[in-house]
Design a protein around this motif. Structure first.
Motif: not given
Length: 90
Positions: A31, A34-35, A38-42, A90
């Motif tokens: 997490r 990803m933060s 700045r990526c919200s898609d795993e 984002f």
């Protein structure tokens, strides 16, 4: 993205005493990375260059510095590792 066994191998941990802790740290590190990216898609993050190395690094840092982790230092290192995939927003 990474398994507990992969992480234990990376850390050279050969006991099961910290398995639950490591599993939680892996989840938190993914997490955090990803933060930072700045990526919200795993899935797209997992396919990104350096993403796996960044997660390995974050887990190792958080595991080995669990008493005194400097999250600013961690974030700066992760930004450097993930700079090529970091989105403007984002």
């Amino acid at each position: 993205m990474i398994t507990l066994e992969e992480m234990k191998n990376y850390l050279r941990v050969d006991h099961e005493d910290d398995d639950a802790l490591l599993a939680d740290i892996i989840s938190a590190a993914e997490r955090i990375c990803m933060s930072v990216a700045r990526c919200s898609d795993e899935e797209s993050f997992a396919e990104s260059k350096n993403a796996k190395i960044a997660v390995f690094y974050a887990v190792a840092y958080l595991y080995e510095h669990r008493e005194d982790a400097d999250h600013n230092t961690l974030n700066l290192s992760l930004r450097a590792l993930l700079s090529d995939i970091r989105k403007e927003g984002f």
